[in-house]
Design a protein around this motif. Structure first.
Motif, PDB file in Angstrom:
ATOM      1  N   GLN A   1      -8.101   7.813  -8.743  1.00  0.00           N
ATOM      2  CA  GLN A   1      -8.277   6.399  -8.398  1.00  0.00           C
ATOM      3  C   GLN A   1      -7.335   5.555  -9.246  1.00  0.00           C
ATOM      4  O   GLN A   1      -7.312   5.706 -10.483  1.00  0.00           O
ATOM      5  CB  GLN A   1      -9.719   5.964  -8.630  1.00  0.00           C
ATOM      6  CG  GLN A   1     -10.023   4.545  -8.163  1.00  0.00           C
ATOM      7  CD  GLN A   1     -11.468   4.189  -8.416  1.00  0.00           C
ATOM      8  OE1 GLN A   1     -11.815   3.751  -9.519  1.00  0.00           O
ATOM      9  NE2 GLN A   1     -12.329   4.366  -7.400  1.00  0.00           N
TER      10      GLN A   1
ATOM     11  N   GLY B   1      -9.666   5.798   0.217  1.00  0.00           N
ATOM     12  CA  GLY B   1      -8.704   4.920   0.873  1.00  0.00           C
ATOM     13  C   GLY B   1      -8.456   3.653   0.086  1.00  0.00           C
ATOM     14  O   GLY B   1      -8.754   3.557  -1.110  1.00  0.00           O
ATOM     15  N   PHE B   2      -7.892   2.645   0.803  1.00  0.00           N
ATOM     16  CA  PHE B   2      -7.520   1.382   0.171  1.00  0.00           C
ATOM     17  C   PHE B   2      -8.670   0.387   0.288  1.00  0.00           C
ATOM     18  O   PHE B   2      -9.369   0.335   1.296  1.00  0.00           O
ATOM     19  CB  PHE B   2      -6.277   0.788   0.843  1.00  0.00           C
ATOM     20  CG  PHE B   2      -5.036   1.606   0.645  1.00  0.00           C
ATOM     21  CD1 PHE B   2      -4.280   1.465  -0.506  1.00  0.00           C
ATOM     22  CD2 PHE B   2      -4.607   2.508   1.621  1.00  0.00           C
ATOM     23  CE1 PHE B   2      -3.122   2.211  -0.685  1.00  0.00           C
ATOM     24  CE2 PHE B   2      -3.456   3.246   1.443  1.00  0.00           C
ATOM     25  CZ  PHE B   2      -2.714   3.102   0.294  1.00  0.00           C
TER      26      PHE B   2
ATOM     27  N   ASP C   1       0.824  -1.211   0.000  1.00  0.00           N
ATOM     28  CA  ASP C   1       0.000   0.000   0.000  1.00  0.00           C
ATOM     29  C   ASP C   1       0.857   1.259   0.000  1.00  0.00           C
ATOM     30  O   ASP C   1       0.508   2.264  -0.649  1.00  0.00           O
ATOM     31  CB  ASP C   1      -0.929   0.001   1.212  1.00  0.00           C
ATOM     32  CG  ASP C   1      -2.015  -1.053   1.112  1.00  0.00           C
ATOM     33  OD1 ASP C   1      -2.232  -1.568   0.001  1.00  0.00           O
ATOM     34  OD2 ASP C   1      -2.645  -1.377   2.147  1.00  0.00           O
TER      35      ASP C   1
ATOM     36  N   LEU D   1      -6.781   2.282  -4.700  1.00  0.00           N
ATOM     37  CA  LEU D   1      -6.618   3.448  -3.836  1.00  0.00           C
ATOM     38  C   LEU D   1      -7.373   4.615  -4.457  1.00  0.00           C
ATOM     39  O   LEU D   1      -7.159   4.950  -5.633  1.00  0.00           O
ATOM     40  CB  LEU D   1      -5.143   3.802  -3.648  1.00  0.00           C
ATOM     41  CG  LEU D   1      -4.851   5.117  -2.927  1.00  0.00           C
ATOM     42  CD1 LEU D   1      -5.395   5.088  -1.504  1.00  0.00           C
ATOM     43  CD2 LEU D   1      -3.351   5.420  -2.934  1.00  0.00           C
TER      44      LEU D   1
ATOM     45  N   GLN E   1       0.613   4.144  -2.673  1.00  0.00           N
ATOM     46  CA  GLN E   1       0.335   5.515  -2.260  1.00  0.00           C
ATOM     47  C   GLN E   1       1.409   6.464  -2.769  1.00  0.00           C
ATOM     48  O   GLN E   1       1.127   7.618  -3.128  1.00  0.00           O
ATOM     49  CB  GLN E   1       0.229   5.586  -0.746  1.00  0.00           C
ATOM     50  CG  GLN E   1      -0.268   6.929  -0.231  1.00  0.00           C
ATOM     51  CD  GLN E   1      -0.507   6.905   1.269  1.00  0.00           C
ATOM     52  OE1 GLN E   1      -0.049   5.996   1.954  1.00  0.00           O
ATOM     53  NE2 GLN E   1      -1.224   7.892   1.778  1.00  0.00           N
TER      54      GLN E   1
END
Length: 482
Positions: free
Chosen positions: A198, A168-169, A81, A183, A85
């Motif tokens: 996205q 968010g994830f 993640d 994400l 990100q």
């Protein structure tokens, strides 16, 4: 009719049965059967110990492996993640909001992978999508799809109507079943939301690494459980050794005690019955009854003393005992007995007096040394020498009992301080010994935190050494040593 019935009673001896010759075979068979049952009992206990050890350690291993796998999944997913990100931040930084021809316009051409003027990032992105904010000041994230690249979006997104977005994830699945890590984050400027970016990447690399980890755990855990089971079997055998030795000693003690008690009791019964049958000869019979009773009483007293002296004595509460005075008294007491047996008696007492004090019970220490002296006098032939001496060392005092007797074979030395153990059984019974004197001496010395050692050579004699810590010394042995 009676004569005919009596015939079969004598048919068994005529067939050649010899019960006297069959008795050793029967006893040997019973002994083998008892040994087999005993071995089976210990093997069963060993298996139970091994299973318990393997079960406990295996359970701990499985729980540890499950926790390790869960933490590893969380750590790898977190790293996955963070990398995603980072890519999203690079893309968000390339988005520009410029004033063109009098209007503020959103420029996406320079966004990596999404724009037309840039090279795609070095990442296996499944898709990148941009959603215009339907309500820039709204409380819920609503956006309409404006631009995308990569995998085509669902039809409801292509309609252009505002769609609720999950920030968010999250893990989503494509139509083909492929899992993606997605994400969605808002892009804002001066507290005004411009839109939503996205992006998603396939989870195949993470799934492959976790699959290798599961494969390693699936192979490693059974192998480790097998090693734990083998170690449990070995440790179970090691743990059963002292128990088996104690069990064998208990069996031998029980058998020897029963045998020793049987002989005096048989003598008591025999002499008492003979005295009842022949009153005129009752006096010598009754004397034998008294002698057997005293012998039996002595055996019981010795067994009680052995039972009382289990463990160590309270060191701080013991009185001071001068071993030089004790040895001197024993030397004077046993000199006439040694000379009456035709032995040379030597008692070496170094001086000065007053530095031979130890903590202990004088009566018990006297009994321990007396047992050693009686043993030396019994097994030293006429013309030999028995020596009682005292020696001072750094932290202890040693009492030596030397003799020039028969000596002890090496194979008997490890068992010499066991109860009812005799080197020469026939001679020990002739002299009236039970095989408890050395065991009691060893137990008394051990209770005083000392040690009792023996050195012997066949044909040359033996040396028994009692080592006791000085009253001012803290360098003493533990009660379990020796």
């Amino acid at each position: 009719m009676e004569a005919k019935r009596a015939g079969p009673k004598h048919s068994l001896p005529r067939l050649g049965w010899d019960w006297a010759s069959l008795r050793p075979t029967l006893q040997q068979h019973l002994s083998r059967k008892a040994a087999t049952e005993e071995a089976g009992l210990f093997q069963h206990s060993r298996r139970r110990l091994a299973r318990s050890f393997a079960g406990v350690m295996g359970g701990i291993l499985v729980v540890f492996a499950a926790l390790f796998y869960r933490l590893e999944v969380e750590n790898r997913l977190q790293a996955f993640d963070e990398e995603l990100q980072g890519q999203a931040r690079i893309m968000a930084a390339a988005i520009k909001y410029e004033l063109r021809q009098g209007q503020w316009r959103l420029v996406l051409n320079e966004v990596p992978f999404l724009g037309s003027k840039t090279q795609p990032l070095e990442h296996h992105l499944a898709y990148v999508r941009w959603f215009d904010a339907a309500e820039p000041g709204g409380a819920e994230p609503l956006g309409s799809l404006r631009q995308y690249t990569g995998s085509p979006p669902p039809l409801e997104l292509l309609a252009g109507s505002p769609h609720h977005l999950s920030l968010g994830f999250e893990t989503v699945a494509e139509e083909g079943g492929r899992l993606l890590r997605q994400l969605t984050l808002p892009v804002q400027q001066e507290e005004q939301i411009l839109g939503y970016l996205q992006l998603a990447v396939p989870l195949e690399p993470l799934q492959l690494s976790l699959g290798r980890l599961r494969w390693g755990l699936g192979i490693g855990i059974p192998l480790t459980l097998g090693l734990i089971g083998g170690a449990g079997w070995i440790l179970g055998g090691l743990a059963m050794q002292p128990i088996r030795r104690s069990y064998e000693q208990l069996q031998r003690f029980t058998a020897d005690a029963a045998h020793e008690l049987r002989a005096p009791l048989a003598a008591l019964m025999s002499n008492a019955q003979m005295a009842l049958l022949a009153p005129e000869e009752a006096q010598p019979r009754l004397e034998k009854v008294v002698s057997s009773a005293r012998r039996l009483s002595g055996l019981i007293d010795t067994l009680l003393q052995l039972a009382r002296q289990q463990g160590s004595l309270p060191w701080e509460d013991l009185p001071l005992v001068d071993l030089r005075e004790l040895v001197q008294e024993l030397g004077e007491q046993y000199r006439p007995q040694a000379e009456s047996l035709g032995l040379r008696w030597q008692c070496d007492l170094p001086g000065p007096a007053g530095k031979w004090r130890v903590r202990g019970e004088a009566a018990l220490l006297r009994q321990a040394v007396e047992n050693l002296l009686r043993n030396a006098l019994q097994y030293t032939p006429a013309g030999g020498t028995v020596q009682l001496s005292l020696e001072s060392r750094r932290h202890c005092v040693c009492i030596h009992v030397r003799d020039t007797g028969l000596g002890i074979p090496p194979e008997h030395l490890p068992h010499l301080f066991e109860r009812f153990y005799r080197v020469d059984t026939a001679r020990a019974r002739h002299t009236g010994g039970f095989g408890l004197g050395l065991a009691l001496a060893h137990q008394i010395v051990t209770a005083h935190r000392g040690s009792l050692r023996v050195a012997s050579q066949v044909g040359e004699g033996s040396v028994f050494t009692v080592e006791l810590p000085l009253s001012s010394s803290r360098h003493f042995l533990s009660p379990s040593s020796g």
